[in-house]
Design a protein around this motif. Structure first.
Motif, PDB file in Angstrom:
ATOM      1  N   VAL A 175      24.256 -22.343   3.684  1.00 23.85           N
ATOM      2  CA  VAL A 175      23.451 -23.135   4.946  1.00 23.85           C
ATOM      3  C   VAL A 175      23.355 -21.975   6.166  1.00 23.85           C
ATOM      4  CG1 VAL A 175      25.701 -24.003   5.980  1.00 23.85           C
ATOM      5  CG2 VAL A 175      23.389 -25.298   6.122  1.00 23.85           C
ATOM      6  N   SER A 176      24.092 -21.068   6.192  1.00 23.81           N
ATOM      7  CA  SER A 176      24.024 -20.051   7.138  1.00 23.81           C
ATOM      8  C   SER A 176      22.966 -19.181   6.961  1.00 23.81           C
ATOM      9  CB  SER A 176      25.345 -19.059   7.087  1.00 23.81           C
ATOM     10  OG  SER A 176      25.632 -18.479   6.096  1.00 23.81           O
ATOM     11  N   ALA A 177      22.424 -18.965   5.722  1.00 27.54           N
ATOM     12  CA  ALA A 177      21.067 -18.218   5.090  1.00 27.54           C
ATOM     13  C   ALA A 177      19.833 -19.052   5.818  1.00 27.54           C
ATOM     14  CB  ALA A 177      20.878 -18.016   3.895  1.00 27.54           C
ATOM     15  N   LEU A 178      20.075 -20.223   5.807  1.00 26.23           N
ATOM     16  CA  LEU A 178      18.770 -21.016   6.172  1.00 26.23           C
ATOM     17  C   LEU A 178      18.604 -20.945   7.805  1.00 26.23           C
ATOM     18  CD1 LEU A 178      19.371 -24.687   4.171  1.00 26.23           C
ATOM     19  CD2 LEU A 178      17.662 -22.770   3.783  1.00 26.23           C
ATOM     20  N   GLY A 179      19.511 -21.239   8.267  1.00 23.24           N
ATOM     21  CA  GLY A 179      19.420 -21.166   9.868  1.00 23.24           C
ATOM     22  C   GLY A 179      18.638 -22.541  10.390  1.00 23.24           C
ATOM     23  N   PRO A 180      18.141 -22.619  11.435  1.00 26.87           N
ATOM     24  CA  PRO A 180      17.476 -23.799  11.967  1.00 26.87           C
ATOM     25  C   PRO A 180      16.086 -24.042  11.657  1.00 26.87           C
ATOM     26  CG  PRO A 180      17.331 -22.178  13.769  1.00 26.87           C
ATOM     27  CD  PRO A 180      18.168 -21.732  12.506  1.00 26.87           C
ATOM     28  N   LEU A 181      15.262 -25.088  11.363  1.00 25.98           N
ATOM     29  CA  LEU A 181      14.148 -25.488  11.119  1.00 25.98           C
ATOM     30  C   LEU A 181      13.290 -26.242  12.163  1.00 25.98           C
ATOM     31  CD1 LEU A 181      12.201 -25.239   8.748  1.00 25.98           C
ATOM     32  CD2 LEU A 181      12.773 -27.589   8.176  1.00 25.98           C
ATOM     33  N   VAL A 182      12.267 -25.722  12.521  1.00 29.07           N
ATOM     34  CA  VAL A 182      11.326 -26.612  13.515  1.00 29.07           C
ATOM     35  C   VAL A 182      10.001 -26.478  12.853  1.00 29.07           C
ATOM     36  CG1 VAL A 182      10.293 -26.438  15.851  1.00 29.07           C
ATOM     37  CG2 VAL A 182      12.526 -25.696  15.612  1.00 29.07           C
ATOM     38  N   THR A 183       9.364 -27.691  12.468  1.00 28.87           N
ATOM     39  CA  THR A 183       8.272 -27.851  11.783  1.00 28.87           C
ATOM     40  C   THR A 183       7.806 -29.140  11.802  1.00 28.87           C
ATOM     41  OG1 THR A 183       7.158 -27.612   9.620  1.00 28.87           O
ATOM     42  CG2 THR A 183       9.287 -28.792   9.854  1.00 28.87           C
ATOM     43  N   ARG A 184       6.451 -29.589  11.215  1.00 31.65           N
ATOM     44  CA  ARG A 184       5.855 -30.967  11.304  1.00 31.65           C
ATOM     45  C   ARG A 184       6.683 -31.737  10.452  1.00 31.65           C
ATOM     46  NH1 ARG A 184       0.405 -33.738   9.724  1.00 31.65           N
ATOM     47  NH2 ARG A 184       0.955 -33.195   7.727  1.00 31.65           N
ATOM     48  N   GLY A 185       6.753 -33.107  11.081  1.00 31.35           N
ATOM     49  CA  GLY A 185       7.598 -33.905  10.093  1.00 31.35           C
ATOM     50  C   GLY A 185       6.560 -35.061   9.768  1.00 31.35           C
ATOM     51  N   VAL A 186       6.792 -35.487   8.517  1.00 32.19           N
ATOM     52  CA  VAL A 186       5.722 -36.763   8.063  1.00 32.19           C
ATOM     53  C   VAL A 186       6.955 -37.671   7.674  1.00 32.19           C
ATOM     54  CG1 VAL A 186       4.087 -37.509   6.549  1.00 32.19           C
ATOM     55  CG2 VAL A 186       3.898 -35.368   7.622  1.00 32.19           C
ATOM     56  N   LEU A 187       6.627 -39.052   8.294  1.00 36.08           N
ATOM     57  CA  LEU A 187       7.217 -40.257   7.964  1.00 36.08           C
ATOM     58  C   LEU A 187       6.525 -40.756   6.907  1.00 36.08           C
ATOM     59  CD1 LEU A 187       9.727 -42.050   8.081  1.00 36.08           C
ATOM     60  CD2 LEU A 187       8.583 -43.466  10.028  1.00 36.08           C
ATOM     61  N   LEU A 188       7.022 -41.371   5.680  1.00 33.27           N
ATOM     62  CA  LEU A 188       6.648 -42.164   4.545  1.00 33.27           C
ATOM     63  C   LEU A 188       7.361 -43.429   4.701  1.00 33.27           C
ATOM     64  CD1 LEU A 188       6.160 -39.933   1.663  1.00 33.27           C
ATOM     65  CD2 LEU A 188       4.392 -40.385   3.192  1.00 33.27           C
ATOM     66  N   ASP A 189       6.841 -44.440   5.515  1.00 36.02           N
ATOM     67  CA  ASP A 189       7.536 -45.519   5.974  1.00 36.02           C
ATOM     68  C   ASP A 189       6.962 -46.747   5.043  1.00 36.02           C
ATOM     69  OD1 ASP A 189       8.715 -47.745   7.124  1.00 36.02           O
ATOM     70  OD2 ASP A 189       8.062 -47.176   9.180  1.00 36.02           O
ATOM     71  N   LEU A 190       7.884 -46.773   3.652  1.00 30.87           N
ATOM     72  CA  LEU A 190       7.261 -47.565   2.529  1.00 30.87           C
ATOM     73  C   LEU A 190       7.501 -49.132   2.950  1.00 30.87           C
ATOM     74  CD1 LEU A 190       6.247 -46.844  -0.216  1.00 30.87           C
ATOM     75  CD2 LEU A 190       6.982 -44.998   1.173  1.00 30.87           C
ATOM     76  N   PRO A 191       8.519 -49.318   3.508  1.00 33.26           N
ATOM     77  CA  PRO A 191       8.675 -50.752   4.002  1.00 33.26           C
ATOM     78  C   PRO A 191       7.424 -51.149   4.810  1.00 33.26           C
ATOM     79  CG  PRO A 191      10.790 -50.004   4.068  1.00 33.26           C
ATOM     80  CD  PRO A 191       9.701 -48.761   4.045  1.00 33.26           C
ATOM     81  N   ALA A 192       6.918 -50.454   5.913  1.00 32.64           N
ATOM     82  CA  ALA A 192       5.749 -50.653   6.699  1.00 32.64           C
ATOM     83  C   ALA A 192       4.683 -50.859   5.973  1.00 32.64           C
ATOM     84  CB  ALA A 192       5.737 -49.740   7.622  1.00 32.64           C
ATOM     85  N   VAL A 193       4.282 -50.042   4.939  1.00 32.87           N
ATOM     86  CA  VAL A 193       3.210 -49.968   4.191  1.00 32.87           C
ATOM     87  C   VAL A 193       3.183 -51.422   3.510  1.00 32.87           C
ATOM     88  CG1 VAL A 193       2.120 -48.967   2.143  1.00 32.87           C
ATOM     89  CG2 VAL A 193       2.994 -47.679   4.090  1.00 32.87           C
ATOM     90  N   LEU A 194       4.254 -51.813   2.802  1.00 31.37           N
ATOM     91  CA  LEU A 194       4.382 -52.667   1.967  1.00 31.37           C
ATOM     92  C   LEU A 194       4.449 -54.149   2.549  1.00 31.37           C
ATOM     93  CD1 LEU A 194       6.686 -51.189  -0.787  1.00 31.37           C
ATOM     94  CD2 LEU A 194       4.132 -51.519  -1.199  1.00 31.37           C
ATOM     95  N   GLY A 195       4.712 -54.248   3.650  1.00 33.11           N
ATOM     96  CA  GLY A 195       5.068 -55.350   4.615  1.00 33.11           C
ATOM     97  C   GLY A 195       6.408 -55.864   4.360  1.00 33.11           C
ATOM     98  N   THR A 196       7.366 -55.207   3.899  1.00 31.37           N
ATOM     99  CA  THR A 196       8.696 -55.844   3.584  1.00 31.37           C
ATOM    100  C   THR A 196       9.768 -55.453   4.329  1.00 31.37           C
ATOM    101  OG1 THR A 196       9.091 -53.731   2.047  1.00 31.37           O
ATOM    102  CG2 THR A 196       8.209 -55.741   1.138  1.00 31.37           C
ATOM    103  N   ASP A 222       5.586 -28.721   5.661  1.00 28.62           N
ATOM    104  CA  ASP A 222       5.882 -30.195   6.127  1.00 28.62           C
ATOM    105  C   ASP A 222       7.240 -30.434   5.916  1.00 28.62           C
ATOM    106  OD1 ASP A 222       3.551 -30.368   7.631  1.00 28.62           O
ATOM    107  OD2 ASP A 222       2.619 -31.717   6.375  1.00 28.62           O
ATOM    108  N   ALA A 223       8.244 -31.360   6.753  1.00 30.46           N
ATOM    109  CA  ALA A 223       9.148 -31.854   6.295  1.00 30.46           C
ATOM    110  C   ALA A 223       8.914 -33.581   6.154  1.00 30.46           C
ATOM    111  CB  ALA A 223      10.312 -31.961   7.576  1.00 30.46           C
ATOM    112  N   VAL A 224       9.207 -33.818   4.949  1.00 33.77           N
ATOM    113  CA  VAL A 224       8.795 -35.168   4.428  1.00 33.77           C
ATOM    114  C   VAL A 224       9.999 -36.221   4.428  1.00 33.77           C
ATOM    115  CG1 VAL A 224       7.646 -36.611   2.401  1.00 33.77           C
ATOM    116  CG2 VAL A 224       6.875 -34.345   2.768  1.00 33.77           C
ATOM    117  N   LEU A 225       9.976 -37.203   4.962  1.00 32.40           N
ATOM    118  CA  LEU A 225      11.108 -38.000   5.223  1.00 32.40           C
ATOM    119  C   LEU A 225      10.528 -39.435   4.816  1.00 32.40           C
ATOM    120  CD1 LEU A 225      12.263 -37.143   9.024  1.00 32.40           C
ATOM    121  CD2 LEU A 225      12.724 -36.147   6.929  1.00 32.40           C
ATOM    122  N   LEU A 226      11.392 -39.960   3.765  1.00 36.36           N
ATOM    123  CA  LEU A 226      11.125 -41.162   3.227  1.00 36.36           C
ATOM    124  C   LEU A 226      12.051 -42.189   3.837  1.00 36.36           C
ATOM    125  CD1 LEU A 226      10.091 -42.956   1.056  1.00 36.36           C
ATOM    126  CD2 LEU A 226      11.870 -42.280  -0.500  1.00 36.36           C
TER     127      LEU A 226
END
Length: 308
Positions: free
Chosen positions: A139-160, A189-193
């Motif tokens: 993890v020390s090789a990774l360091g911090p990340l600053v990027t665009r995030g995208v939320l895949l909000d499946l309950p919102a899409v499905l109405g559940t 991108d960072a994709v968040l489900l």
């Protein structure tokens, strides 16, 4: 959407592994897909901030045992203001955690997952990981990340309210979510489900999410690979459980971390982000992930932040 299927044979899975593999692509191999995020990505992501709304994405530090937290985090006081003198009084505490589970929001580094004895980039796990930690992919090789995030909000899409445990998110569901939410996943991108895991746990109580949880089916991974994502995360651990691949209990972990060099964010709290993105009418945001600088560490507890 129903069930964790279709089932995938080991031969089919290994062919998929080879198809999405990015070994040998980057000079700084132990950063994997984070090599995709350069200064231009950061500038574009920060330029997309509009309201300045800051949304924390980490679960509270969980010191209570439960079916999804068999190894609770530790927290106790070491100084109640009665140790040092003279003034001022100081209050101090101690924390510790076995974080690779389902009770703590954390980042998986590239040394965390081996498949067929190999880590990302074809490194032999037994040669680079020992009792002192990892000499590659830490993890020390990774360091911090600053990027665009995208939320895949499946309950919102499905109405559940949430996806039920064991419900798989397939490639067609990702494409449908992009269209419904007006967002397109792109390079770096960072994709968040969001599956609604946290909401379900809050309303119905904890369950053994290691046995059953909603998440990605492996057939969604080639789409994410084509889009050249840098990070994958979820309010679960990204894998649908039970696994649709016989003999591989965390196939999305294998494809993302070991084949593609994409670190994972596990156990996010995406409820506030779901509400904020719905209110804003946009499902992209600035994402900041700053893991602890742990030499040879296999990952880190994290408290990611989204900025809209």
């Amino acid at each position: 959407m129903s069930g964790n299927g279709p089932a995938v044979s080991r031969r089919e899975f290994d062919a998929l592994f080879d198809a999405v593999r990015t070994w040998g692509r980057w000079d700084r191999a132990d950063r994997g897909a984070w090599n995709r995020v350069g200064a231009d990505h950061v500038r574009r992501a920060t330029a997309g901030v509009r309201s300045g709304t800051v949304v924390p994405l980490a679960l509270p530090w969980n010191t209570r045992s439960g079916p999804d937290n068999p190894k609770p985090a530790l927290h106790h006081m070491t100084d109640l203001g009665d140790v040092e003198s003279p003034e001022p009084a100081a209050h101090k505490d101690f924390i510790a955690v076995d974080y690779h589970g389902r009770g703590v929001t954390h980042l998986d580094a590239l040394c965390h997952i081996a498949y067929r004895g190999q880590l990302y980039d074809g490194r032999t796990a037994q040669e680079v990981v020992d009792a002192a930690g990892a000499r590659f992919g830490s993890v020390s090789a990774l360091g911090p990340l600053v990027t665009r995030g995208v939320l895949l909000d499946l309950p919102a899409v499905l109405g559940t309210r949430w996806l039920e445990p064991g419900q798989a998110v397939r490639a067609r569901d990702v494409a449908a979510a992009e269209q419904a939410l007006g967002v397109t996943i792109g390079e770096g991108d960072a994709v968040l489900l969001r599956t609604g895991h946290v909401r379900r746990r809050t309303e119905l109580g904890a369950w053994d999410s290691g046995a059953e949880s909603a998440g990605f089916h492996v057939d969604a991974v080639p789409l994410l690979a084509e889009r050249d994502v840098a990070l994958l995360g979820s309010d679960g651990d990204s894998d649908v459980r039970p696994s649709p691949v016989a003999g591989v209990h965390s196939p999305v972990h294998v494809l993302a971390v070991t084949a593609m060099g994409v670190p994972l964010l596990d156990n996010l709290d995406l409820e506030a982000l779901s509400a904020a993105t719905a209110e804003a009418g946009r499902y992209e945001f600035l994402l900041v992930v700053a893991p602890l600088n742990i030499p040879r560490g296999t990952g880190s507890p994290v408290s990611p932040v989204a900025v809209l």
